[in-house]
Design an enzyme around this catalytic site. Structure first.
Site, PDB file in Angstrom:
ATOM      1  N   ASP A  86       0.829  -1.206   0.000  1.00  0.00           N
ATOM      2  CA  ASP A  86       0.000   0.000   0.000  1.00  0.00           C
ATOM      3  C   ASP A  86       0.869   1.264   0.000  1.00  0.00           C
ATOM      4  OD1 ASP A  86      -2.349   1.397  -0.014  1.00  0.00           O
ATOM      5  OD2 ASP A  86      -2.744   1.179   2.125  1.00  0.00           O
ATOM      6  N   HIS A 127       2.249   3.316  -9.022  1.00  0.00           N
ATOM      7  CA  HIS A 127       2.062   1.880  -9.251  1.00  0.00           C
ATOM      8  C   HIS A 127       3.241   1.314 -10.049  1.00  0.00           C
ATOM      9  CE1 HIS A 127      -1.806   2.178  -7.484  1.00  0.00           C
ATOM     10  NE2 HIS A 127      -2.379   2.842  -8.466  1.00  0.00           N
ATOM     11  N   LEU A 169      10.421 -20.641  -4.974  1.00  0.00           N
ATOM     12  CA  LEU A 169       9.394 -19.790  -4.351  1.00  0.00           C
ATOM     13  C   LEU A 169       8.054 -19.894  -5.086  1.00  0.00           C
ATOM     14  CD1 LEU A 169       8.650 -17.279  -2.453  1.00  0.00           C
ATOM     15  CD2 LEU A 169       9.325 -15.868  -4.407  1.00  0.00           C
TER      16      LEU A 169
HETATM   17  C1  IPE Z   1      -5.428  -2.724  -0.191  1.00  0.00           C
HETATM   18  O1  IPE Z   1      -5.094  -1.384  -0.289  1.00  0.00           O
HETATM   19  C2  IPE Z   1      -5.424  -3.363  -1.543  1.00  0.00           C
HETATM   20  C3  IPE Z   1      -4.115  -3.550  -2.168  1.00  0.00           C
HETATM   21  C4  IPE Z   1      -2.969  -3.219  -1.663  1.00  0.00           C
HETATM   22  C5  IPE Z   1      -4.143  -4.187  -3.458  1.00  0.00           C
HETATM   23  P1  IPE Z   1      -6.225  -0.250  -0.436  1.00  0.00           P
HETATM   24  O2  IPE Z   1      -5.488   1.029  -0.588  1.00  0.00           O
HETATM   25  O3  IPE Z   1      -7.184  -0.606  -1.483  1.00  0.00           O
HETATM   26  O4  IPE Z   1      -6.953  -0.337   0.989  1.00  0.00           O
HETATM   27  P2  IPE Z   1      -7.823   0.757   1.762  1.00  0.00           P
HETATM   28  O5  IPE Z   1      -8.870   1.236   0.814  1.00  0.00           O
HETATM   29  O6  IPE Z   1      -6.893   1.855   2.183  1.00  0.00           O
HETATM   30  O7  IPE Z   1      -8.365   0.026   2.944  1.00  0.00           O
HETATM   31  C1  IPE Z   2      -1.652   0.199  -3.342  1.00  0.00           C
HETATM   32  O1  IPE Z   2      -1.393   1.552  -3.369  1.00  0.00           O
HETATM   33  C2  IPE Z   2      -1.861  -0.388  -4.724  1.00  0.00           C
HETATM   34  C3  IPE Z   2      -3.239  -0.782  -5.034  1.00  0.00           C
HETATM   35  C4  IPE Z   2      -4.252  -0.726  -4.203  1.00  0.00           C
HETATM   36  C5  IPE Z   2      -3.507  -1.266  -6.388  1.00  0.00           C
HETATM   37  P1  IPE Z   2      -2.564   2.622  -3.359  1.00  0.00           P
HETATM   38  O2  IPE Z   2      -2.951   2.911  -4.770  1.00  0.00           O
HETATM   39  O3  IPE Z   2      -3.673   2.159  -2.488  1.00  0.00           O
HETATM   40  O4  IPE Z   2      -1.861   3.885  -2.726  1.00  0.00           O
HETATM   41  P2  IPE Z   2      -2.468   4.901  -1.681  1.00  0.00           P
HETATM   42  O5  IPE Z   2      -2.958   4.087  -0.513  1.00  0.00           O
HETATM   43  O6  IPE Z   2      -3.589   5.622  -2.369  1.00  0.00           O
HETATM   44  O7  IPE Z   2      -1.337   5.792  -1.317  1.00  0.00           O
HETATM   45 MG    MG Z   3      -4.076   2.382  -0.532  1.00  0.00          MG
END
Ligand code: IPE
Ligand code: IPE
Ligand code: MG
Length: 258
Positions: free
Chosen positions: A37, A54, A148
């Site tokens: 995240d 990303h 792995l």
């Molecule tokens: C969880 O992160 C999903 C992934 C890392 C793929 P999100 O960014 O979607 O989660 P919330 O919305 O902060 O809970």
């Molecule tokens: C996690 O990073 C990746 C996915 C959920 C695909 P985020 O896109 O949720 O990044 P933040 O949380 O908005 O910073």
């Molecule tokens: Mg996120």
């Protein structure tokens, strides 16, 4: 073992030897799960669009795979796209789907070279055809590898996965091949998309959020949780070693006494 130059450099460096010397290599987790995240916030900090974050996050994934290979970790599960991530702007979703296709085309040879077997969990049927095809090719091409196991959670939601497990159990009960009074946790586990994969020992979430966001809710019953403020694109080998060190300092009791 074939490692990229950067990986080899890190693992051979004095710094790495010192970091790794702080770990008990005989007591590493068998299965690490990661909620990757913070990509969006990482990009925003530099005034860039979210997709830039990303793309940068892919390098961290590569680094984690290389590290797990080097440390002989058996399973690495990465939360790549949640069942709820469809609620994001359409251009971000399609950008992520395209990114999967690009990355897989580029990385498949590397995965094979590192003897990594790729598995998918989640509802693959709802993904765009090109993303499904790219993953299907990757899973098929790496199926015979014995190192792995990289479990990619894609359009994954733990509650949704539990629902489909319940549906198959209910169908068996209706068909008379199962007595609904006999359902055990092990039977539920065997119907989840993680069937056959040991429960995660360590679950890492980056970016300062302390929640599971619908990830492995059943499987993580006794998993050690590790939260760090580091944003995913900044999460590298040193950060992984820190997480492993903390994990090794924990006492796992599974409800019993130590
Ligand atoms: C969880 O992160 C999903 C992934 C890392 C793929 P999100 O960014 O979607 O989660 P919330 O919305 O902060 O809970
Ligand atoms: C996690 O990073 C990746 C996915 C959920 C695909 P985020 O896109 O949720 O990044 P933040 O949380 O908005 O910073
Ligand atoms: Mg996120």
């Amino acid at each position: 073992m074939n490692l990229s130059h950067t990986q080899r450099d890190w693992f051979n460096s004095r710094h790495a030897r010192e970091a790794l010397a702080t770990l008990d290599v005989a007591a590493l987790p068998q299965h690490i799960a990661i909620i990757m995240d913070g990509n969006g916030r990482w990009a925003k900090k530099q005034g860039k669009p979210r997709l830039f974050g990303h793309k940068a996050g892919v390098a961290s994934v590569r680094e984690m795979i290389g590290s797990c290979v080097e440390l002989h970790i058996a399973y690495l599960t990465i939360y790549s796209f949640s069942a709820e991530n469809w609620n994001r702007p359409q251009d971000e979703v399609s950008g992520i789907m395209k990114l999967f296709v690009e990355v897989l085309a580029r990385e498949i040879a590397n995965l094979n070279r590192q003897n990594v077997r790729v598995k998918l969990i989640g509802k693959v049927d709802d993904l765009p055809q090109c993303t499904r095809d790219a993953f299907a090719e990757c899973v098929q091409s790496t199926a015979a590898n014995t190192g792995l196991t990289l479990v990619v959670a894609l359009n994954y939601g733990a509650r949704q996965d539990l629902c489909q497990a319940a549906t198959t159990l209910a169908a068996d009960a209706v068909a008379g091949t199962l007595d609904s009074a006999d359902i055990t946790p092990e039977m539920i586990a065997s119907r989840l998309s993680t069937a056959g994969i040991p429960d995660p020992d360590l679950l890492i979430r980056t970016s300062g959020e302390s929640r599971l966001s619908n990830f492995l809710l059943f499987e993580a019953a006794y998993t050690e949780l590790y939260f760090t403020d580091i944003l995913w694109p900044d999460f590298g080998r040193d950060a992984l070693v820190d997480a492993l060190r903390e994990y090794q300092g924990r006492e796992r009791r599974f409800g019993g006494l130590s």
